[in-house]
Design an enzyme around this catalytic site. Structure first.
Site, mmCIF file in Angstrom:
data_model
loop_
_atom_site.group_PDB
_atom_site.id
_atom_site.type_symbol
_atom_site.label_atom_id
_atom_site.label_comp_id
_atom_site.label_asym_id
_atom_site.label_seq_id
_atom_site.Cartn_x
_atom_site.Cartn_y
_atom_site.Cartn_z
ATOM 1 N N TYR A 68 44.780 38.213 40.475
ATOM 2 C CA TYR A 68 43.991 39.173 39.475
ATOM 3 C C TYR A 68 42.530 39.254 39.422
ATOM 4 C CZ TYR A 68 41.888 42.440 35.669
ATOM 5 O OH TYR A 68 41.499 43.015 35.216
ATOM 6 N N SER B 210 35.644 41.713 34.563
ATOM 7 C CA SER B 210 36.780 41.550 33.507
ATOM 8 C C SER B 210 36.096 39.839 33.357
ATOM 9 C CB SER B 210 38.209 41.116 33.942
ATOM 10 O OG SER B 210 39.019 40.245 33.029
ATOM 11 N N LYS C 15 38.600 40.726 41.095
ATOM 12 C CA LYS C 15 37.555 41.145 40.169
ATOM 13 C C LYS C 15 36.532 39.723 40.693
ATOM 14 C CE LYS C 15 39.342 43.935 37.805
ATOM 15 N NZ LYS C 15 38.747 45.336 38.486
#
Ligand code: UFG
Length: 338
Positions: free
Chosen positions: A148, A124, A152
């Protein structure tokens, strides 16, 4: 050529399965349906005429993964399965790291044991955090601002170390900007559970009358109209980007990381206007405070994806709104109650 697709029933996974089938690949889905619906598989079949084989299993279950990997000869895997709610990652970091980091690690060990060394990973643009340089190139600093994003970035690091240590791996890391819209048939689309976190599904639900009004999170950013600017990319462009990346990774060893975006930024107010024009419905809104953790502007430098995998987004904002609206109208409550 068979491709293992983890999270293949989810929003981006299901659109990628359509693109894979249309490009002549055979996707085999592994999904635990924790944030996806089995109906998506029938809808993939309705669009393509081919029903992908699917397995209800967890990527972190080595026995289940071994069984799937032993019963097929996969050329590669595309790994989507994971959690993506930024808010929940802050309140429940251990869950996010378990699902995204431990889950990926377990999957990588299963792939390695099964002799699969070609992988596309769903990353992302959130790994860039509050990047100062716009548009954002891939060599911008990785500096996530929430668990989050860290999850990643951690998996990206694991993959870099793996590619460095074991040269027979070919790995493509895809950093998505803001995927929106749906397949033009309206058969598959985004089906968020509960109140949507993201702008597009929220706007669609206001337009269809499911929610009263949109809250615009801040109009005092340093942007032309003061509202947040993002690089929205049509989910079918994103899906086709996966096919392009897969073809590159099947032919080259080592790791590459590319942005998947359009290179164009749109503000929240521009999205509201475009959605109103396409749907013919009004989208009432109110300006509220900034959402904690948001940045003012984020859009991709798409040059490396063009050079490296030959990918360029083709669909414009009108198509994104039209297809999101078509999906919303045909499936007012998503996949449930149908
Ligand atoms: N916004 C609103 N109202 C809403 C929802 C969003 O005004 O109800 C605004 C946001 O402030 C932002 C823009 O709309 O300016 C887009 O917000 P989204 O939540 O749709 O998308 P984000 O850019 O915040 O988040 C996306 C992904 C995340 C990822 C992040 C960074 O959804 O998973 O990009 O890459 F972490």
């Amino acid at each position: 050529m068979k491709i293992l697709v983890t999270g293949g029933a989810g929003y981006i996974g299901s659109h990628t399965c359509v693109a894979l089938i249309q490009a002549g690949f055979t996707p085999v889905i592994a999904d635990n349906f924790s944030n996806s619906h089995p109906l998506a598989i029938s809808r993939i079949e309705a669009i393509t005429g081919t029903r992908p084989e699917s397995h209800n299993c967890d990527i972190a279950d080595p026995d289940a993964m071994r069984e799937i990997l032993q019963s097929h000869k996969f050329a590669a895997a595309i790994h989507f399965a994971g959690v993506k709610a930024v808010g929940r990652s802050v309140s429940e970091p251990l869950e996010t790291y378990r699902e995204n980091v431990a889950g990926s690690l377990s999957l990588l060990q299963s792939l390695k044991a099964g002799g699969i060394t070609r992988l596309i990973f769903s990353s992302s643009a959130t790994v860039y955090g509050g990047a100062e340089q716009m548009p954002i190139p891939e060599n911008a600093q990785v500096q996530p601002t929430n668990p989050y994003g860290h999850s990643k970035a951690m998996v990206e690091q694991i993959l870099q170390d793996l590619a460095a240590a074991e040269p027979d791996w070919g790995i493509g890391v895809l950093r998505y900007f803001n995927p929106v819209g749906a397949h033009k048939s309206g058969e598959i689309g985004e089906d968020p559970q509960g109140i949507p976190d993201n702008l597009f599904p929220y706007v669609s639900q206001v337009a269809v009358g499911r929610r009263e009004k949109l809250q615009v999170f801040g109009d005092d950013y340093e942007t032309p109209d003061g509202t947040g600017v993002r690089d929205y990319i049509h989910v079918m462009d994103l899906a086709e980007g996966h096919v392009a990346a897969l073809k590159t990774c099947l032919q080259s060893d080592g790791l590459f990381a590319v942005n998947l975006g359009t290179g164009q930024g749109s503000s929240v107010l521009e999205i509201i206007k475009a959605f109103e024009a396409t749907s013919g419905r009004s989208v009432p809104y109110e300006i509220t405070d900034r959402r904690p953790g948001d940045v003012g502007t984020s859009y991709a430098d798409p040059a490396k994806a063009r050079e490296m995998i030959g990918f360029e987004a083709k669909r414009d904002l009108t198509q994104m709104c039209r297809d999101a609206w078509n999906w919303q109208q045909r499936n007012p409550t998503g996949y449930s109650n149908q």
